[in-house]
Design a protein around this motif. Structure first.
Motif, PDB file in Angstrom:
ATOM      1  N   MET A  77      45.886  34.927  33.344  1.00 26.46           N
ATOM      2  CA  MET A  77      44.562  34.721  33.923  1.00 26.46           C
ATOM      3  C   MET A  77      44.227  35.852  34.894  1.00 26.46           C
ATOM      4  O   MET A  77      45.080  36.612  35.298  1.00 26.46           O
ATOM      5  N   SER A  78      42.974  35.854  35.316  1.00 25.41           N
ATOM      6  CA  SER A  78      42.498  36.868  36.251  1.00 25.41           C
ATOM      7  C   SER A  78      43.020  36.601  37.649  1.00 25.41           C
ATOM      8  O   SER A  78      43.335  35.468  38.010  1.00 25.41           O
ATOM      9  N   LYS A  79      43.056  37.651  38.430  1.00 22.91           N
ATOM     10  CA  LYS A  79      43.471  37.493  39.826  1.00 22.91           C
ATOM     11  C   LYS A  79      42.468  36.661  40.602  1.00 22.91           C
ATOM     12  O   LYS A  79      41.276  36.766  40.405  1.00 22.91           O
ATOM     13  N   TYR A  80      43.006  35.815  41.460  1.00 20.56           N
ATOM     14  CA  TYR A  80      42.216  34.970  42.367  1.00 20.56           C
ATOM     15  C   TYR A  80      41.259  34.044  41.622  1.00 20.56           C
ATOM     16  O   TYR A  80      40.134  33.847  42.015  1.00 20.56           O
ATOM     17  N   ASP A  81      41.771  33.479  40.533  1.00 19.75           N
ATOM     18  CA  ASP A  81      41.035  32.457  39.796  1.00 19.75           C
ATOM     19  C   ASP A  81      41.208  31.135  40.536  1.00 19.75           C
ATOM     20  O   ASP A  81      42.336  30.662  40.733  1.00 19.75           O
ATOM     21  N   VAL A  82      40.116  30.535  40.975  1.00 21.53           N
ATOM     22  CA  VAL A  82      40.174  29.319  41.792  1.00 21.53           C
ATOM     23  C   VAL A  82      40.898  28.196  41.056  1.00 21.53           C
ATOM     24  O   VAL A  82      41.752  27.518  41.635  1.00 21.53           O
ATOM     25  N   PHE A  83      40.579  27.996  39.791  1.00 18.18           N
ATOM     26  CA  PHE A  83      41.214  26.914  39.031  1.00 18.18           C
ATOM     27  C   PHE A  83      42.728  27.108  38.976  1.00 18.18           C
ATOM     28  O   PHE A  83      43.496  26.156  39.170  1.00 18.18           O
ATOM     29  N   GLU A  84      43.172  28.317  38.727  1.00 17.22           N
ATOM     30  CA  GLU A  84      44.605  28.609  38.647  1.00 17.22           C
ATOM     31  C   GLU A  84      45.285  28.384  40.000  1.00 17.22           C
ATOM     32  O   GLU A  84      46.376  27.815  40.079  1.00 17.22           O
TER      33      GLU A  84
ATOM     34  N   LEU B 181      36.981  37.753  47.096  1.00 23.04           N
ATOM     35  CA  LEU B 181      35.954  37.087  46.297  1.00 23.04           C
ATOM     36  C   LEU B 181      36.637  36.435  45.097  1.00 23.04           C
ATOM     37  O   LEU B 181      37.347  37.101  44.344  1.00 23.04           O
ATOM     38  N   PRO B 182      36.478  35.120  44.915  1.00 23.26           N
ATOM     39  CA  PRO B 182      37.096  34.459  43.761  1.00 23.26           C
ATOM     40  C   PRO B 182      36.618  35.078  42.449  1.00 23.26           C
ATOM     41  O   PRO B 182      35.469  35.510  42.341  1.00 23.26           O
ATOM     42  N   ASN B 183      37.492  35.100  41.475  1.00 13.38           N
ATOM     43  CA  ASN B 183      37.174  35.670  40.169  1.00 13.38           C
ATOM     44  C   ASN B 183      35.936  35.008  39.574  1.00 13.38           C
ATOM     45  O   ASN B 183      35.829  33.791  39.544  1.00 13.38           O
ATOM     46  N   GLY B 184      34.972  35.830  39.155  1.00 13.14           N
ATOM     47  CA  GLY B 184      33.781  35.340  38.470  1.00 13.14           C
ATOM     48  C   GLY B 184      32.688  34.824  39.383  1.00 13.14           C
ATOM     49  O   GLY B 184      31.717  34.254  38.907  1.00 13.14           O
ATOM     50  N   GLU B 185      32.828  34.984  40.694  1.00 16.13           N
ATOM     51  CA  GLU B 185      31.808  34.491  41.623  1.00 16.13           C
ATOM     52  C   GLU B 185      31.242  35.648  42.439  1.00 16.13           C
ATOM     53  O   GLU B 185      31.944  36.594  42.758  1.00 16.13           O
ATOM     54  N   ASN B 186      29.961  35.525  42.776  1.00 15.01           N
ATOM     55  CA  ASN B 186      29.373  36.498  43.688  1.00 15.01           C
ATOM     56  C   ASN B 186      29.515  35.937  45.106  1.00 15.01           C
ATOM     57  O   ASN B 186      29.869  34.765  45.286  1.00 15.01           O
ATOM     58  N   PRO B 187      29.235  36.735  46.134  1.00 17.64           N
ATOM     59  CA  PRO B 187      29.434  36.271  47.512  1.00 17.64           C
ATOM     60  C   PRO B 187      28.644  35.007  47.865  1.00 17.64           C
ATOM     61  O   PRO B 187      29.152  34.136  48.576  1.00 17.64           O
ATOM     62  N   GLU B 188      27.430  34.886  47.356  1.00 16.14           N
ATOM     63  CA  GLU B 188      26.605  33.715  47.659  1.00 16.14           C
ATOM     64  C   GLU B 188      27.199  32.446  47.042  1.00 16.14           C
ATOM     65  O   GLU B 188      27.246  31.396  47.686  1.00 16.14           O
ATOM     66  N   GLU B 189      27.652  32.569  45.785  1.00 14.44           N
ATOM     67  CA  GLU B 189      28.270  31.417  45.119  1.00 14.44           C
ATOM     68  C   GLU B 189      29.529  30.975  45.848  1.00 14.44           C
ATOM     69  O   GLU B 189      29.737  29.778  46.078  1.00 14.44           O
ATOM     70  N   ALA B 190      30.359  31.927  46.221  1.00 16.12           N
ATOM     71  CA  ALA B 190      31.615  31.616  46.909  1.00 16.12           C
ATOM     72  C   ALA B 190      31.344  30.934  48.245  1.00 16.12           C
ATOM     73  O   ALA B 190      31.981  29.928  48.579  1.00 16.12           O
ATOM     74  N   ALA B 191      30.377  31.457  48.991  1.00 10.02           N
ATOM     75  CA  ALA B 191      30.036  30.858  50.293  1.00 10.02           C
ATOM     76  C   ALA B 191      29.470  29.456  50.117  1.00 10.02           C
ATOM     77  O   ALA B 191      29.811  28.540  50.876  1.00 10.02           O
ATOM     78  N   ASP B 192      28.627  29.269  49.114  1.00 10.83           N
ATOM     79  CA  ASP B 192      28.027  27.962  48.869  1.00 10.83           C
ATOM     80  C   ASP B 192      29.084  26.932  48.475  1.00 10.83           C
ATOM     81  O   ASP B 192      29.081  25.804  48.967  1.00 10.83           O
ATOM     82  N   LYS B 193      30.007  27.312  47.611  1.00 16.06           N
ATOM     83  CA  LYS B 193      31.055  26.392  47.175  1.00 16.06           C
ATOM     84  C   LYS B 193      31.980  26.031  48.330  1.00 16.06           C
ATOM     85  O   LYS B 193      32.374  24.876  48.472  1.00 16.06           O
ATOM     86  N   LEU B 194      32.314  27.008  49.170  1.00 12.07           N
ATOM     87  CA  LEU B 194      33.163  26.716  50.329  1.00 12.07           C
ATOM     88  C   LEU B 194      32.440  25.780  51.293  1.00 12.07           C
ATOM     89  O   LEU B 194      33.014  24.806  51.776  1.00 12.07           O
ATOM     90  N   SER B 195      31.175  26.049  51.511  1.00 15.07           N
ATOM     91  CA  SER B 195      30.391  25.206  52.420  1.00 15.07           C
ATOM     92  C   SER B 195      30.317  23.769  51.917  1.00 15.07           C
ATOM     93  O   SER B 195      30.401  22.823  52.704  1.00 15.07           O
ATOM     94  N   SER B 196      30.169  23.600  50.617  1.00 22.16           N
ATOM     95  CA  SER B 196      30.062  22.245  50.065  1.00 22.16           C
ATOM     96  C   SER B 196      31.381  21.484  50.142  1.00 22.16           C
ATOM     97  O   SER B 196      31.387  20.251  50.118  1.00 22.16           O
ATOM     98  N   LEU B 197      32.500  22.196  50.256  1.00 26.33           N
ATOM     99  CA  LEU B 197      33.816  21.552  50.317  1.00 26.33           C
ATOM    100  C   LEU B 197      34.360  21.434  51.729  1.00 26.33           C
ATOM    101  O   LEU B 197      35.315  20.688  51.968  1.00 26.33           O
ATOM    102  N   ASN B 198      33.789  22.171  52.664  1.00 28.55           N
ATOM    103  CA  ASN B 198      34.353  22.285  54.004  1.00 28.55           C
ATOM    104  C   ASN B 198      34.390  20.933  54.725  1.00 28.55           C
ATOM    105  O   ASN B 198      33.354  20.356  55.049  1.00 28.55           O
ATOM    106  N   SER B 199      35.594  20.447  54.989  1.00 26.12           N
ATOM    107  CA  SER B 199      35.786  19.127  55.609  1.00 26.12           C
ATOM    108  C   SER B 199      35.214  19.053  57.013  1.00 26.12           C
ATOM    109  O   SER B 199      34.628  18.041  57.394  1.00 26.12           O
ATOM    110  N   ALA B 200      35.387  20.108  57.797  1.00 22.38           N
ATOM    111  CA  ALA B 200      34.869  20.106  59.172  1.00 22.38           C
ATOM    112  C   ALA B 200      33.340  20.057  59.161  1.00 22.38           C
ATOM    113  O   ALA B 200      32.731  19.299  59.926  1.00 22.38           O
ATOM    114  N   GLU B 201      32.712  20.843  58.294  1.00 28.32           N
ATOM    115  CA  GLU B 201      31.250  20.825  58.203  1.00 28.32           C
ATOM    116  C   GLU B 201      30.747  19.473  57.704  1.00 28.32           C
ATOM    117  O   GLU B 201      29.761  18.949  58.213  1.00 28.32           O
ATOM    118  N   ARG B 202      31.442  18.914  56.709  1.00 25.77           N
ATOM    119  CA  ARG B 202      31.051  17.616  56.170  1.00 25.77           C
ATOM    120  C   ARG B 202      31.142  16.546  57.256  1.00 25.77           C
ATOM    121  O   ARG B 202      30.261  15.705  57.390  1.00 25.77           O
TER     122      ARG B 202
END
Length: 193
Positions: free
Chosen positions: A1-8, A136-157
């Motif tokens: 797989m590619s480097k820094y693949d989130v699923f992997e 930057l996770p494989n296959g994501e642009n900076p905006e996508e990566a930031a958005d996904k992290l924000s949606s998962l962030n436990s402290a922010e939630r």
């Protein structure tokens, strides 16, 4: 797989051995030697196995770290054992911030075993690490990566839920005050008749 693949990387976290769930030797007699684990991780990430100088907090600060936070750090060292982080010397200087800032902020909201047992929490750990290391996770642009992290962030939630709870409390308080006012007005009207 590619480097820094989130699923992997999430799959790798989910395979974390139970040994990493142990308390720190700072907190339990039979606990893991957390300092040795951190030093070994620094060596693996840097690729310099002769290094003896590492960025680690002083003794008093280490003793102040809670058990849940230590166990999150232990699990994160398992994540960092993934092949993508071997000889990734650019990430070495970011590990201190990841362990002692990012995980410190997240630990109050995530029980240590959830980092492994829950897909979203495992992904949160992966994304926190990648973000902290400016990867930057494989296959994501900076905006996508930031958005996904924000949606998962436990402290922010937690903060959003807290604000929502406070807003709901204010609404309920206003309704209660309005009902009391109506009851007083009705009692006054009844008393005058």
């Amino acid at each position: 797989m590619s480097k820094y693949d989130v699923f992997e990387l999430v799959t790798h976290v989910r395979k974390c051995p139970d040994l990493f769930f142990k308390s720190s030797s700072f907190l339990a007699k039979e606990g893991l030697n957390s300092i040795a684990l951190l030093c070994d991780t620094y060596r693996t990430v840097s690729g310099n196995f002769l290094n003896t100088i590492f960025k680690i907090p002083s003794g008093d600060h280490l003793k102040a770290i809670g058990e849940n936070h230590w166990r999150a750090i232990h699990i994160s060292t398992w994540l960092l054992s993934h092949q993508d982080f071997k000889n990734a010397s650019f990430a070495e200087e970011k590990l201190y911030d990841f362990w002692f800032e990012e995980l410190r902020h997240a630990s109050p909201y995530v029980k240590f075993n959830e980092w492994v047992s829950d897909d979203e929490r495992a992904e949160e750990m992966v994304r926190l690490l990648l973000n902290c290391c400016q990867i930057l996770p494989n296959g994501e642009n900076p905006e996508e990566a930031a958005d996904k992290l924000s949606s998962l962030n436990s402290a922010e939630r937690h903060n959003v839920l807290k604000k929502s709870y406070k807003a709901n409390e204010r609404i309920m308080d206003i309704k209660r005050q309005m009902e009391e006012k109506r009851a007083r007005e009705a009692a006054n009207t009844y008393g005058r008749e």
